[in-house]
Design an enzyme around this catalytic site. Structure first.
Site, mmCIF file in Angstrom:
data_model
loop_
_atom_site.group_PDB
_atom_site.id
_atom_site.type_symbol
_atom_site.label_atom_id
_atom_site.label_comp_id
_atom_site.label_asym_id
_atom_site.label_seq_id
_atom_site.Cartn_x
_atom_site.Cartn_y
_atom_site.Cartn_z
ATOM 1 N N CYS A 277 0.799 -1.240 0.000
ATOM 2 C CA CYS A 277 0.000 0.000 0.000
ATOM 3 C C CYS A 277 0.825 1.282 0.000
ATOM 4 C CB CYS A 277 -0.955 -0.011 1.189
ATOM 5 S SG CYS A 277 -2.228 -1.258 1.000
HETATM 6 P P1 NAD Z 1 -4.535 -8.645 -3.867
HETATM 7 O O1 NAD Z 1 -3.634 -8.540 -5.037
HETATM 8 O O2 NAD Z 1 -4.132 -9.433 -2.670
HETATM 9 O O3 NAD Z 1 -5.956 -9.203 -4.350
HETATM 10 C C1 NAD Z 1 -6.602 -8.817 -5.527
HETATM 11 C C2 NAD Z 1 -7.428 -10.008 -6.013
HETATM 12 O O4 NAD Z 1 -8.266 -9.605 -7.087
HETATM 13 C C3 NAD Z 1 -6.587 -11.174 -6.546
HETATM 14 O O5 NAD Z 1 -6.953 -12.358 -5.858
HETATM 15 C C4 NAD Z 1 -6.955 -11.239 -8.040
HETATM 16 O O6 NAD Z 1 -6.916 -12.559 -8.538
HETATM 17 C C5 NAD Z 1 -8.362 -10.682 -8.007
HETATM 18 N N1 NAD Z 1 -8.865 -10.150 -9.292
HETATM 19 C C6 NAD Z 1 -8.260 -9.309 -10.160
HETATM 20 N N2 NAD Z 1 -9.085 -9.022 -11.188
HETATM 21 C C7 NAD Z 1 -10.251 -9.678 -10.970
HETATM 22 C C8 NAD Z 1 -11.485 -9.774 -11.662
HETATM 23 N N3 NAD Z 1 -11.722 -9.114 -12.813
HETATM 24 N N4 NAD Z 1 -12.450 -10.548 -11.144
HETATM 25 C C9 NAD Z 1 -12.249 -11.218 -9.990
HETATM 26 N N5 NAD Z 1 -11.098 -11.161 -9.286
HETATM 27 C C10 NAD Z 1 -10.116 -10.406 -9.766
HETATM 28 O O7 NAD Z 1 -4.846 -7.136 -3.448
HETATM 29 P P2 NAD Z 1 -5.158 -6.575 -1.975
HETATM 30 O O8 NAD Z 1 -3.894 -6.435 -1.203
HETATM 31 O O9 NAD Z 1 -6.310 -7.285 -1.383
HETATM 32 O O10 NAD Z 1 -5.617 -5.083 -2.362
HETATM 33 C C11 NAD Z 1 -6.824 -4.847 -3.055
HETATM 34 C C12 NAD Z 1 -7.102 -3.365 -3.042
HETATM 35 O O11 NAD Z 1 -7.310 -2.915 -1.690
HETATM 36 C C13 NAD Z 1 -5.959 -2.508 -3.583
HETATM 37 O O12 NAD Z 1 -6.507 -1.395 -4.229
HETATM 38 C C14 NAD Z 1 -5.225 -2.065 -2.341
HETATM 39 O O13 NAD Z 1 -4.532 -0.854 -2.523
HETATM 40 C C15 NAD Z 1 -6.380 -1.885 -1.373
HETATM 41 N N6 NAD Z 1 -6.013 -2.023 0.040
HETATM 42 C C16 NAD Z 1 -5.143 -3.002 0.429
HETATM 43 C C17 NAD Z 1 -4.837 -3.134 1.779
HETATM 44 C C18 NAD Z 1 -3.863 -4.191 2.235
HETATM 45 O O14 NAD Z 1 -3.423 -4.129 3.372
HETATM 46 N N7 NAD Z 1 -3.521 -5.184 1.405
HETATM 47 C C19 NAD Z 1 -5.422 -2.288 2.733
HETATM 48 C C20 NAD Z 1 -6.337 -1.330 2.304
HETATM 49 C C21 NAD Z 1 -6.620 -1.202 0.949
#
Ligand code: NAD
Length: 442
Positions: A277
């Site tokens: 992030c």
């Molecule tokens: P991640 O990469 O762990 O997960 C994303 C998931 O989305 C993956 O499993 C991927 O296969 C799936 N995906 C992608 N395209 C898709 C589609 N068209 N249909 C279905 N599934 C699909 O990402 P994350 O760490 O969970 O982060 C997600 C969002 O949340 C980002 O924008 C991030 O900045 C935000 N965020 C993350 C955190 C954190 O601590 N990881 C905290 C707050 C906000």
């Protein structure tokens, strides 16, 4: 409520189990069939404290996973988008957001009832109304605000404490294009007790970026001060104690006790921030500001200081051991922070690569993130299973993650015939607790 969540990574899966736990019916959607399979077996594809328990309790009862996005949207009242939003080197990459919005839009075209789509991913201001909403309208041939609602509900969970943060949030931001969208989001979050802010999607997006940018700024500020302290022969830990005792940072209560806010953890020196992030979000906001004709000069420095910080660990090592060729070094901690197996942008990776580049022989230990780290560094680094084996026959030990387990180091090192040099990248050990100590900001 019946909820579908598109994207089942750290945010999507934790949100899914949390929402199921409070009584909603949740369908997780992911393009990764292996993840979907694991979730349906009650096995979390990622490590987070408490996640397995909540998943096992809810799977098959109020939580299911599928690759069939259309069925998930048709069978729910509200869809959250929680796909990845990486930084592509120049801007935020919205490819996953666009794809998810297109697929959800297609599904909405086949739905007669009102539905709400809310973005949970971190996206730059204007994305929900300027990118997601038009795609939904185009693909569904329906009208936002009439046939469906659109919202933005940023997620503030911290990896390592993700489940606890989701279940006990400090605030919930309900960004909606209209009252009906906001009402649906309010219903979704009704079981959670927290300050709730009703606002528009763009403000919601800005709240998320401002929070992450401020926290990253505190870290880089502390690290810059730490480097100056080291240069002038002052210990930054003593300096910080003096700063933290300012009552504006640690308020004194009527009974004389102090409140020690969690924000003080961001005002400690270290080898830099990482994770999925802070680095990408700060860079995305810098690019967004530049495009908006408003350069983000403070944030540019925040990134500059952070990218240079892992090199401080190498500087400390060379100070004592100038020639790293053939030197046995233990790198302790691969995760970007304790409590997670996430190694994305971890300073540990940068340090390990520099060590290898200079010819050192690296042994690595991480209590949780070994599997993830092996995918990236396997073959170049020897991964070991215990702190004891990490310490065996090494000239130096580098603490890169503040794992609680590393507090045992002084005791273990005291028992060694030739104590290694300890380089504390998190200033977690007392400086006199081992025979040969170096730390950031010392
Ligand atoms: P991640 O990469 O762990 O997960 C994303 C998931 O989305 C993956 O499993 C991927 O296969 C799936 N995906 C992608 N395209 C898709 C589609 N068209 N249909 C279905 N599934 C699909 O990402 P994350 O760490 O969970 O982060 C997600 C969002 O949340 C980002 O924008 C991030 O900045 C935000 N965020 C993350 C955190 C954190 O601590 N990881 C905290 C707050 C906000």
């Amino acid at each position: 409520m019946r909820v579908s969540i598109v994207g089942t990574g750290y945010v999507g899966l934790v949100s899914a189990v949390g929402l199921a736990e409070v009584g909603h019916h949740v369908t997780c959607v992911d393009v990764d069939a292996q993840k979907v399979h694991l979730i349906n077996q009650g096995v979390a594809p990622i490590f987070e404290n408490g996640l397995d328990t909540l998943l096992k309790r809810n799977v098959g009862v109020r939580l299911w996973a599928t690759c069939d996005l259309e069925a998930a949207v048709l069978g729910s009242d509200l869809t959250l988008i929680a796909v990845g939003t990486p930084f592509d080197g120049e801007h935020i990459n919205l490819a996953q957001i666009r794809q998810a919005a297109s697929q959800i839009g297609e599904a909405l075209g086949h739905k007669s009832r009102y539905h709400v789509v809310s973005v949970k991913s971190t996206v730059v201001p204007g994305t929900t109304t300027g990118v997601v909403l038009p795609i939904l309208e185009e693909r569904s041939a329906k009208k936002a605000g009439v046939d469906f609602g659109v919202g933005m509900t940023p997620e503030f969970l911290r990896e390592g404490d993700a489940v606890a943060d989701f279940m006990s949030p400090d605030r919930i931001v309900l960004g909606g294009i209209d009252e009906r969208s906001q009402d649906a989001l309010a219903e979704l979050y009704a079981p959670f007790v927290a300050d709730k802010i009703r606002t528009n999607p763009t403000t919601a997006e800005m709240i998320k970026y401002t929070t992450n940018s401020l926290l990253a700024t505190l870290i880089s500020f502390s690290n810059e001060i730490a480097n100056l302290c080291a240069a002038v022969g002052v210990d930054v830990v003593d300096v910080q104690r003096g700063v933290h005792l300012d009552k504006r940072f640690s308020p004194i209560q009527a009974d004389g006790d102090r409140i020690w806010p969690a924000s003080l953890r961001y005002l400690e020196a270290g080898c830099g921030f990482g994770g999925s992030c802070f680095p990408k979000d700060v860079k995305a906001l810098i690019a967004f500001g530049r495009d908006a004709g408003n350069p983000m000069r403070v944030l540019e420095s925040v990134i500059g200081v952070n990218e240079a910080q892992p090199a401080q660990m190498l500087r400390l090592l060379r100070k004592h051991l100038p020639d790293l060729r053939g030197l046995n070094v233990a790198v302790l901690g691969m995760a970007f922070k304790p409590g997670t197996d996430d190694i994305r942008e971890s300073p540990s990776l940068a340090v390990t690569r520099s060590l290898l580049g200079e010819g050192a022989v690296v042994k690595a230990f991480d209590p949780i993130a070994r599997r993830e780290a092996e995918k990236v560094l396997g073959g170049c680094v020897k991964f070991v299973d215990s702190l004891e084996s990490a310490l065996d026959d090494v000239a130096a030990v580098m603490i890169m993650t503040r794992w609680q387990e590393f507090e045992r180091l002084p005791e273990l090192i005291a028992a060694l015939p030739r104590p290694p040099l300890v380089l504390d990248g998190r200033r977690m050990l007392a400086k006199d607790s081992v025979a040969r100590y170096e730390g950031i900001g010392l």
